[in-house]
Design an enzyme around this catalytic site. Structure first.
Site, PDB file in Angstrom:
ATOM      1  N   ASP A  69       0.827  -1.211   0.000  1.00 12.32           N
ATOM      2  CA  ASP A  69       0.000   0.000   0.000  1.00 12.32           C
ATOM      3  C   ASP A  69       0.861   1.261   0.000  1.00 12.32           C
ATOM      4  OD1 ASP A  69       0.999  -0.357   2.527  1.00 12.32           O
ATOM      5  OD2 ASP A  69      -0.910  -0.157   3.569  1.00 12.32           O
ATOM      6  N   ASP A  93       7.962  -4.730  13.805  1.00 10.21           N
ATOM      7  CA  ASP A  93       8.613  -3.408  13.696  1.00 10.21           C
ATOM      8  C   ASP A  93       8.919  -2.796  15.060  1.00 10.21           C
ATOM      9  OD1 ASP A  93       5.840  -3.323  13.791  1.00 10.21           O
ATOM     10  OD2 ASP A  93       5.629  -1.571  12.510  1.00 10.21           O
TER      11      ASP A  93
HETATM   12  C1  UD1 Z   1       1.518  -1.653  10.224  1.00 12.41           C
HETATM   13  C2  UD1 Z   1       2.674  -0.918   9.541  1.00 12.41           C
HETATM   14  C3  UD1 Z   1       3.489  -1.918   8.722  1.00 12.41           C
HETATM   15  C4  UD1 Z   1       3.986  -3.063   9.575  1.00 12.41           C
HETATM   16  C5  UD1 Z   1       2.823  -3.681  10.331  1.00 12.41           C
HETATM   17  C6  UD1 Z   1       3.330  -4.737  11.317  1.00 12.41           C
HETATM   18  C7  UD1 Z   1       2.294   1.418   8.972  1.00 12.41           C
HETATM   19  C8  UD1 Z   1       1.704   2.387   8.035  1.00 12.41           C
HETATM   20  N1  UD1 Z   1       2.151   0.111   8.673  1.00 12.41           N
HETATM   21  O1  UD1 Z   1       0.753  -2.312   9.261  1.00 12.41           O
HETATM   22  O2  UD1 Z   1       4.598  -1.260   8.135  1.00 12.41           O
HETATM   23  O3  UD1 Z   1       4.585  -4.064   8.779  1.00 12.41           O
HETATM   24  O4  UD1 Z   1       2.098  -2.682  11.050  1.00 12.41           O
HETATM   25  O5  UD1 Z   1       3.625  -4.279  12.529  1.00 12.41           O
HETATM   26  O6  UD1 Z   1       2.895   1.811   9.965  1.00 12.41           O
HETATM   27  N2  UD1 Z   1       0.075  -8.637   5.273  1.00 12.41           N
HETATM   28  C9  UD1 Z   1       0.412  -9.971   5.236  1.00 12.41           C
HETATM   29  N3  UD1 Z   1      -0.403 -10.880   5.836  1.00 12.41           N
HETATM   30  C10 UD1 Z   1      -1.554 -10.536   6.472  1.00 12.41           C
HETATM   31  C11 UD1 Z   1      -1.877  -9.152   6.517  1.00 12.41           C
HETATM   32  C12 UD1 Z   1      -1.046  -8.236   5.912  1.00 12.41           C
HETATM   33  O7  UD1 Z   1       1.429 -10.338   4.683  1.00 12.41           O
HETATM   34  O8  UD1 Z   1      -2.250 -11.413   6.978  1.00 12.41           O
HETATM   35  C13 UD1 Z   1       0.996  -7.667   4.635  1.00 12.41           C
HETATM   36  C14 UD1 Z   1       0.316  -6.626   3.756  1.00 12.41           C
HETATM   37  O9  UD1 Z   1       0.233  -7.097   2.439  1.00 12.41           O
HETATM   38  C15 UD1 Z   1       1.272  -5.450   3.880  1.00 12.41           C
HETATM   39  C16 UD1 Z   1       1.836  -5.585   5.299  1.00 12.41           C
HETATM   40  O10 UD1 Z   1       1.613  -6.933   5.684  1.00 12.41           O
HETATM   41  O11 UD1 Z   1       2.323  -5.552   2.958  1.00 12.41           O
HETATM   42  C17 UD1 Z   1       1.166  -4.629   6.292  1.00 12.41           C
HETATM   43  O12 UD1 Z   1      -0.199  -4.854   6.323  1.00 12.41           O
HETATM   44  P1  UD1 Z   1      -1.284  -3.662   6.432  1.00 12.41           P
HETATM   45  O13 UD1 Z   1      -2.632  -4.284   6.412  1.00 12.41           O
HETATM   46  O14 UD1 Z   1      -1.000  -2.603   5.479  1.00 12.41           O
HETATM   47  O15 UD1 Z   1      -1.047  -3.209   7.924  1.00 12.41           O
HETATM   48  P2  UD1 Z   1      -0.627  -1.815   8.567  1.00 12.41           P
HETATM   49  O16 UD1 Z   1      -1.616  -1.479   9.583  1.00 12.41           O
HETATM   50  O17 UD1 Z   1      -0.298  -0.793   7.559  1.00 12.41           O
HETATM   51 MN    MN Z   2      -0.343  -0.629   5.550  1.00 14.15          MN
END
Ligand code: UD1
Ligand code: MN
Length: 470
Positions: A237, A314
């Site tokens: 994203d 993170d």
């Molecule tokens: C937030 C952080 C992100 C971090 C995550 C983990 C921000 C804006 N974002 O995620 O950088 O990695 O916390 O602490 O600060 N994903 C999977 N499997 C899942 C769900 C999601 O692989 O079951 C992937 C998504 O494709 C994406 C990433 O994990 O690449 C983060 O997911 P997202 O849903 O965007 O979570 P954030 O709330 O942004």
């Molecule tokens: Mn995100």
């Protein structure tokens, strides 16, 4: 001391001799007794030798300090030898890589670069053109296309930046969206779709567990299966700036040569338009791991992989045990921006901060610039001089605009609460992770306020971060 020891030895030797003489002269001695006495004598003699050896007099000229110095010298010599060996190994690995990539032979490589095996120079030859893998993490959002379109639009070429897309979540439509890019990328899929059993309050954090599981697996694939030496990690994203690749390319040699760095990030946590200077060339060091488009080397991954956490990767990476006082490079103007309002953290900061981050739109040729001012030894001196050389002002003065000087100014915070109060009134992010404020470097948060550089800084005698500040 010497005389005393010698007389003792003479006495013991005489005693032994007498015993043996007696045993021999008495013809009652049988073979068995002879062996027994022989063995006893041998043991006694060994004990005496050991005694003499251990209590060997140190002599008149013995000086304790000199010996300590000699031992220290020896230790230093050994350590520099070890370093030289490590360096030699690095040089050799480098040459091997060059041979594989360019097909040149050793002689040609040494002709082109006579320093290639020179251990006197601690210049590690870094090949600026080394390929850097890009790892994109996807799950179930077909909007991954928005990110992929930009990555492929700005990527200079495939060889320099091979693209690996790792997909979690088994979402058909997303898989199809990724596959529609054909061989411009390599798709891999996280195989473990098992449920993660959680109880009580932890249940609502399942998303963070899944993200962490995916990250661990995908990074292992990147560094071990694909054997990447360095990788840029992006999430599905993110929008990226036109000089996204150029930014990482330019900073690659800096990351590789400064052991006090452990990442380069494209993200400025306080990168709102009003808080940044209109200068896309500006770069900084930060103790706060920013993530959101970041580069790490295999060496660091080898360090982290064995203890990779089950969730909240993170925040975990920001803990002192992982960070080990290392910093990241971050830009003044972000090279990424998240459009993921809906995600695992449910847009925690999205409405308040993330959507206001300014994304850079001007191309800066970083790979052609000299960026050595970012190396710790150069940076820290200039940074501290600039921060503590700036006149101190109060928040009141800053907000009312009643400052007579023109240049940068310094706001002081002494407690967690005073930091938060100031941060809030200036639109900065207020939180701490492991005691470090966002974009903080040596406790200092640097930003712009009405076209003026402001340092929100602790006192000059600052002793380090307080991990109880959360
Ligand atoms: C937030 C952080 C992100 C971090 C995550 C983990 C921000 C804006 N974002 O995620 O950088 O990695 O916390 O602490 O600060 N994903 C999977 N499997 C899942 C769900 C999601 O692989 O079951 C992937 C998504 O494709 C994406 C990433 O994990 O690449 C983060 O997911 P997202 O849903 O965007 O979570 P954030 O709330 O942004
Ligand atoms: Mn995100």
């Amino acid at each position: 001391m010497t005389a005393k020891c010698n007389s003792k030895t003479v006495f013991i030797a005489r005693l032994l001799k007498a015993t043996l003489n007696y045993a021999f002269s008495a013809s009652i001695m049988r073979k068995k007794t002879f062996y027994l006495i022989g063995s006893v004598s041998f043991i006694c003699w060994t004990v005496i030798l050991c005694y003499l050896f251990i209590h060997k007099p140190l002599g008149k000229g013995f000086k304790y300090n000199e010996v300590v110095i000699q031992v220290e010298n020896l230790e230093n010599e050994l350590q520099s030898q070890l370093k030289a060996n490590e360096l030699l190994l690095l040089h050799l690995k480098n040459i091997k890589k060059q041979i594989q990539e360019t097909g040149k032979d050793l002689k040609k490589i040494l002709e082109d670069n006579p320093d290639a095996l020179d251990l006197k120079s601690d210049k590690i030859t870094i090949n600026k053109e080394d390929s850097i893998c890009v790892l994109l993490l996807a799950c179930n959002r077909i909007t991954v296309k928005r990110n992929l379109d930009q990555l492929l639009k700005y990527r200079p070429d495939e060889k320099s930046f091979p693209l690996i897309v790792s997909q979690d979540c088994n979402h058909r439509a997303t898989t199809n969206a990724i596959m529609s890019y054909g061989n411009q990328l390599t798709l891999i899929r996280q195989p473990d779709m098992s449920d993660i059993p959680l109880v009580g309050r932890e249940k609502k954090f399942k998303g963070y567990y899944k993200i962490s599981r995916h990250y661990g697996w995908a990074l292992n694939q990147t560094f071990h299966k694909f054997n990447c030496d360095t990788a840029i990690i992006v999430e599905d994203d993110l929008d990226i700036a036109p000089d996204f690749f150029e930014y990482f390319r330019g900073l690659y040699p800096i990351l590789k040569s400064d052991p006090t760095l452990w990442c380069v990030s494209a993200w400025n946590d306080n990168g709102k338009e009003a808080l940044v200077a209109n200068d896309p060339t500006l770069l900084h060091r930060t103790d706060f791991f920013p993530g959101l488009g970041w580069m790490l080397t295999k060496d660091i991954w080898l360090e982290l992989q064995t203890k990779w956490p089950k969730a909240f990767w993170d925040d975990w990476i920001r803990q002192p045990a992982q960070r080990k006082e290392r910093a990241c490079i971050r830009p003044e103007i972000s090279r990424t921006k998240t459009f993921g309002k809906i995600g695992v953290s449910n847009g925690l900061f999205y409405e308040k901060h993330l959507k206001f981050i300014k994304l850079n739109d001007e191309f800066v040729p970083f790979s052609k610039r000299n960026l050595t001012h970012l190396l710790k030894d150069n940076y820290d001196v200039a940074f501290l001089k600039s921060v503590y050389g700036s006149p101190p002002v109060s928040l009141q003065q800053l907000l009312s605009g009643s400052i007579s000087t023109n240049g940068s100014v310094r706001l002081t915070y002494k407690t967690k609460d005073s930091f938060k109060k100031i941060a809030k009134s200036l639109g900065l992010m207020e939180d701490f992770k492991s005691g470090v404020p966002r974009i903080g470097y040596r406790g200092v948060v640097s930003f712009m306020h009405k076209h003026r550089r402001v340092y929100l800084a602790p006192i000059a005698e600052w002793k380090g971060y307080d991990t109880s500040w959360t």
